[in-house]
Design an enzyme around this catalytic site. Structure first.
Site, PDB file in Angstrom:
ATOM      1  CD  GLN A 122      -2.838   1.470   0.655  1.00  0.00           C
ATOM      2  OE1 GLN A 122      -3.741   0.641   0.614  1.00  0.00           O
ATOM      3  NE2 GLN A 122      -2.843   2.567  -0.088  1.00  0.00           N
TER       4      GLN A 122
ATOM      5  CG  PHE B  59       0.588   8.593  -4.629  1.00  0.00           C
ATOM      6  CD1 PHE B  59       0.318   9.759  -3.946  1.00  0.00           C
ATOM      7  CD2 PHE B  59       1.851   8.416  -5.163  1.00  0.00           C
ATOM      8  CE1 PHE B  59       1.286  10.731  -3.780  1.00  0.00           C
ATOM      9  CE2 PHE B  59       2.825   9.385  -5.013  1.00  0.00           C
ATOM     10  CZ  PHE B  59       2.542  10.551  -4.314  1.00  0.00           C
ATOM     11  N   GLY B  60      -1.814   4.786  -3.450  1.00  0.00           N
ATOM     12  CA  GLY B  60      -2.726   3.692  -3.775  1.00  0.00           C
ATOM     13  C   GLY B  60      -2.029   2.357  -3.659  1.00  0.00           C
ATOM     14  CG  MET B  61      -4.416  -0.935  -2.888  1.00  0.00           C
ATOM     15  SD  MET B  61      -3.808  -1.895  -1.518  1.00  0.00           S
ATOM     16  CE  MET B  61      -5.340  -2.252  -0.698  1.00  0.00           C
ATOM     17  CB  VAL B  62       1.975  -1.585  -5.424  1.00  0.00           C
ATOM     18  CG1 VAL B  62       2.872  -2.117  -6.528  1.00  0.00           C
ATOM     19  CG2 VAL B  62       2.240  -0.090  -5.205  1.00  0.00           C
TER      20      VAL B  62
ATOM     21  CE  LYS C  20       3.621   3.799  -6.948  1.00  0.00           C
ATOM     22  NZ  LYS C  20       4.351   5.002  -6.466  1.00  0.00           N
TER      23      LYS C  20
ATOM     24  CG  ASN D 221      11.790   5.997  -1.272  1.00  0.00           C
ATOM     25  OD1 ASN D 221      10.734   5.393  -1.095  1.00  0.00           O
ATOM     26  ND2 ASN D 221      11.933   7.288  -1.003  1.00  0.00           N
TER      27      ASN D 221
ATOM     28  CG  ASP E 158       8.751   7.427  -3.494  1.00  0.00           C
ATOM     29  OD1 ASP E 158       8.282   8.356  -4.171  1.00  0.00           O
ATOM     30  OD2 ASP E 158       8.355   7.146  -2.357  1.00  0.00           O
TER      31      ASP E 158
ATOM     32  CB  THR F 116      13.083  10.532   5.147  1.00  0.00           C
ATOM     33  OG1 THR F 116      12.156  10.340   4.083  1.00  0.00           O
ATOM     34  CG2 THR F 116      12.669   9.706   6.338  1.00  0.00           C
TER      35      THR F 116
END
Ligand code: ADP
Length: 490
Positions: free
Chosen positions: A119, A122-125, A140, A238, A260, A282
């Protein structure tokens, strides 16, 4: 600091795509050369665009070939090329098919959707199988409305950059499907998941294993920097692992892919125009100049490579603290410590490479190109990567005044490392159970789908408020979260 140009757009920063309403990002107009692309433009940037009309839904039961013929007939202002000809081998850089559809469900004509891989923000993979070729891919799937306009800007930026790159250690974007509601990115499948997960299972990597990973990473980043692309969010999460195997020396060889590109930027113009000021990334991977929101450039990625290398070798970040301020203080001091016993078996050459990667002053920090020639990275002790001109020699001396002494030590160490890779077997990754992780700044257990953090800091209540300092023990199983905002309060 407020960017007056933001007033033109009440919903999102035109330079970094962050939501202005959330005050997450303020970047100075014109100084942050962020490539912001409208959805319609995204499709035309180095891509081949197709459009599937509503009528196509009626033809779902026809053969794929005839469907594709239909697609290509409906193609407007684009190269007319049936999809059957698309394959990785004949898709050149900048020619990633971008297919428009009326209904996102049409994608199921081409792919069988399998297990959920993860997850994302932006959405599911999903893992999918191409119905025609049987090849496996990762898709994705993003619901545009749910993702929101800020997230979509980041996704569009990611897509536009991925369309322009081709490198063996950068995730390959095969094609994009887009309907008014959904966007599907078809990417190469990385079956072994995130590098972070692999590392968490092993505790840490040996020096040789780390060298292989950093070689691949350095090669990818040198390629990006050569194209004036700055990733800005390099971290273990990433980096995906496409495949891996254990070699004769019982060491793990990982085929990694940088992913990413949501925060990546393509620099434009002159050197000063190419500087950025948006604080993003990060926290534990963030370079000092990014924290200071000084002008910074691609060298911020090099710092992050240093943090990654440090974590790979010992299993813990170089700097950890219980508050954002303390973490940033440590990063800005940049004093690397190698006190944990795990460092006893790491060569001076590796430690020296780390010091060069993590120079606080980005001007003194090794560049991606120089990193490729680094003695530890190449494992080449015979042909010294000594600079050949006075300027480079001065730079090396500035970077590492004690290099003469260290080089001798390094060479001795490297002899055994290079000629006998298994000599490092004493440094085999530990399988020791991982301790619960400090919920320190920069490492959060949240599986939140949002990667955009507010400036709120979570300090673990039962911990001392003292700085944890250079964490050499804690093994982290937590996911570090991307921070993206404008000038921070310091
Ligand atoms: P995020 O938005 O948090 O960066 P992504 O949307 O890129 O995450 O991916 C979410 C998860 O899906 C990842 O953590 C990973 O486990 C999985 N995933 C993403 N891309 C791939 C891929 N190409 N191959 C295999 N798994 C993937």
């Amino acid at each position: 600091m407020t960017d007056p140009s933001l007033d033109d757009n009440p919903t999102a920063c035109p330079h970094c795509a962050s939501s202005r309403a959330g005050l997450l990002c303020v970047c100075p107009a014109g100084k942050s050369p962020v490539l912001v692309v409208e959805m319609s433009q995204t499709s035309s940037i180095g891509s081949t665009e197709f459009f599937a009309s509503q009528e196509r839904k009626k033809e779902r039961n026809t053969s794929r070939e005839s469907s594709l013929k239909d697609l290509s007939i409906r193609t407007s202002n684009v190269e007319r090329k049936p999809q059957a000809q698309w394959s990785r081998s004949n898709v050149t850089v900048g020619k990633i098919p971008h297919i428009r559809m009326d209904d996102g469900a049409d994608i199921e004509e081409f792919y069988t959707f399998g297990r959920i891989l993860g997850q994302g923000s932006f959405g599911m993979v999903f893992e999918v199988i191409d119905k025609e070729t049987g090849a496996k891919w990762a898709i994705k799937k993003v619901n545009k409305e749910k993702a929101g306009s800020s997230a979509m800007k980041l996704l569009e930026r990611e897509v536009s950059i991925l369309k322009t790159v081709k490198h063996q250690h950068i995730i390959h974007l095969e094609q994009v499907f887009e309907s008014p509601q959904k966007m599907y990115l078809v990417m190469e499948l990385c079956e072994d998941g995130e590098l972070k997960e692999v590392m968490d299972q092993r505790g840490h990597f040996s020096e040789n294993e780390t060298r292989l990973i950093i070689q691949s990473l350095a090669s990818a980043i040198a390629y990006l920097h050569n194209k004036d692309i700055v990733h800005r969010d390099l971290k273990l999460e990433n980096i995906m692992v496409k495949s891996s195997f254990i070699d004769d020396n019982n060491e793990m060889n990982l085929n990694i892919k940088v992913t990413d590109f949501g925060l990546a930027v393509q620099k434009h113009g002159s050197r000063s125009e190419g500087m950025m000021q948006t604080t993003c990334g990060t926290p534990i991977y963030m370079a000092p100049e990014v924290i200071n929101a000084h002008d910074y450039s691609q060298q911020c990625d090099i710092w992050s490579i240093g943090v990654i290398m440090y974590i790979l070798l010992c299993g813990a970040p170089p700097f950890l603290a219980n508050s954002e301020e303390k973490l940033y203080e440590l990063i800005k001091k940049g004093e690397l410590r190698f006190e944990d016993p795990v460092w006893d078996s790491v060569s001076d050459s590796a430690k020296n490479a780390l010091k060069q990667l993590m120079k606080v002053d980005p001007a003194h920090r090794i560049t991606a190109k120089e990193l490729l020639d680094n003695q530890w990275l190449t494992g080449n002790t015979l042909s010294s990567a000594r600079p050949t001109n006075v300027l480079e020699m001065m730079k090396e001396w500035k970077n590492n005044p004690e290099s003469d002494e260290e080089t001798n030590t390094d060479e001795e160490t490297e002899q055994s490392t290079v000629h006998s890779p298994s000599a490092n077997s004493a440094k085999q990754p530990t399988d020791a159970p991982k301790k619960p992780v400090a919920d320190s700044v920069g490492m959060t257990s949240s599986n939140s789908s949002s990667k955009l953090l507010s400036t709120e800091i979570k300090a673990e209540p039962e911990k001392s408020s003292e700085t944890v300092g250079h964490a050499t023990v804690a093994k982290t199983t937590l996911k570090s979260t991307t921070l993206f905002r404008g000038k921070k309060r310091l």
